[in-house]
Design an enzyme around this catalytic site. Structure first.
Site, PDB file in Angstrom:
ATOM      1  N   HIS A   1       0.814  -1.219   0.000  1.00 28.74           N
ATOM      2  CA  HIS A   1       0.000   0.000   0.000  1.00 28.74           C
ATOM      3  C   HIS A   1       0.848   1.270   0.000  1.00 28.74           C
ATOM      4  CE1 HIS A   1       0.488  -0.487   4.475  1.00 28.74           C
ATOM      5  NE2 HIS A   1       0.562   0.828   4.429  1.00 28.74           N
TER       6      HIS A   1
ATOM      7  N   ASP B   1       0.100  -7.939   1.325  1.00 26.71           N
ATOM      8  CA  ASP B   1       0.411  -6.503   1.375  1.00 26.71           C
ATOM      9  C   ASP B   1       1.919  -6.277   1.391  1.00 26.71           C
ATOM     10  OD1 ASP B   1      -0.049  -3.764   1.438  1.00 26.71           O
ATOM     11  OD2 ASP B   1      -0.089  -3.690   3.618  1.00 26.71           O
TER      12      ASP B   1
ATOM     13  N   SER C   1       4.953   2.314   7.807  1.00 22.02           N
ATOM     14  CA  SER C   1       4.557   1.177   6.976  1.00 22.02           C
ATOM     15  C   SER C   1       5.683   0.777   6.033  1.00 22.02           C
ATOM     16  CB  SER C   1       3.315   1.528   6.160  1.00 22.02           C
ATOM     17  OG  SER C   1       2.182   1.622   6.976  1.00 22.02           O
TER      18      SER C   1
END
Length: 292
Positions: free
Chosen positions: A61, A91, A167
């Protein structure tokens, strides 16, 4: 651990009625007519160099739909990077730095199955774009849930502070090895609340293996069965001492599971010697196996 900056072009429709409260009460932001304009959307995240040739792993993402990806090292050198492979299921994404054959320092992967609740870990990333930051905590849980942008069903949970921008960053063990990729947080206001989730490093190893074999995409195994959690009542009816495992309800007639001899009513209690506590654990253990 590197900082990742991305940008992408977004087309935005501009309506002459956009500022009129009368029209907004009927149409909201979806105004009829008008023109379109192009704007650049920027985002930031983190990544980890996992091979000396500049192979980088990050969260999918972080780089999704990006037109340009820029990687900044801790010594402030900058490089363009291109996407080699993405895995929406976990992911994760693999990038490669576009350089002239330079050798980079990299983090070795640790077997994520060795993670135990209470282990000390470090979370390294670029929260809020303030620069590379290290926070310390412990492995809080090995959770079997689907969180964030992944339906993996298995995460390393930590109380090490993870915030927006972290992230794709590294979850590192005391011996300096990569045990997870920071992926998501549980939050009510967007900030850290002491519950963060990392994708286990063994999933990273799976993607790296596919790249080494020259593949451009990851293919996850298909077992061809449907099942459910073993409840206390089901466990008692089957003579089990505790509710655990994966109860097989039905199988596709052409599936590998059917050909191997599994039948409806069977309970799968381990995969490759790893205990199966629930359907999510079974899903993860079969996902991390290679096809075949």
């Amino acid at each position: 651990v590197v900082n990742i900056y991305t940008q992408k072009k977004v087309l935005q429709r501009v309506s002459p009625f956009l500022d009129d409260p009368f029209f907004r009460q009927f149409f909201g932001n979806a105004m009829p007519g008008g023109m379109t304009r192009e704007r650049m959307e920027h985002s930031l995240g983190s990544g980890v160099i996992v091979r000396a040739d500049g192979l980088i792993v990050t969260s999918r993402h972080v780089i999704a739909d990006a037109d340009q990806i820029r990687v900044v090292l801790s010594d402030r050198r900058e490089f363009d990077a291109k996407v080699l492979m993405t895995d929406e299921h976990a992911d994760l994404a693999l990038l490669r730095v576009e350089d002239k054959g330079e050798k980079f320092p990299f983090l070795e992967l640790k077997d994520s199955d060795e993670a135990q609740v209470g282990d000390l870990v470090l979370a390294i990333g670029n929260p809020f774009g303030v620069g590379q930051t290290v926070t310390m905590g412990i492995v809080s849980a090995l959770t079997h849930k689907s969180v964030g942008g992944s339906d993996l069903g298995y995460f390393i949970q930590t109380d090490a502070a993870i915030n927006p921008g972290n992230s794709g960053g590294a979850l590192v063990t005391q011996d300096g090895k990569l045990i997870g990729i920071n992926s998501a947080i549980y939050s009510r206001d967007g900030g850290n609340m002491g519950i963060g989730f990392a994708v286990p490093s063994n999933m990273v190893r799976l993607l790296m293996g596919a790249i080494t074999q020259g593949k451009s995409r990851i293919t996850h195994p298909w077992m061809g069965l449907v099942g459910q959690e073993v409840s206390q009542d089901i466990a008692l009816s089957l003579g089990m001492t505790q509710p655990m495992g994966f109860l097989v309800k039905s199988l596709h007639p052409a599936s590998p599971a059917a050909k191997a001899g599994l039948k409806s009513g069977d309970v799968i209690v381990s995969v490759n010697g790893r205990e199966i506590e629930d359907p999510e654990a079974f899903h993860y253990r079969t996902t991390e196996m290679a096809v075949g």
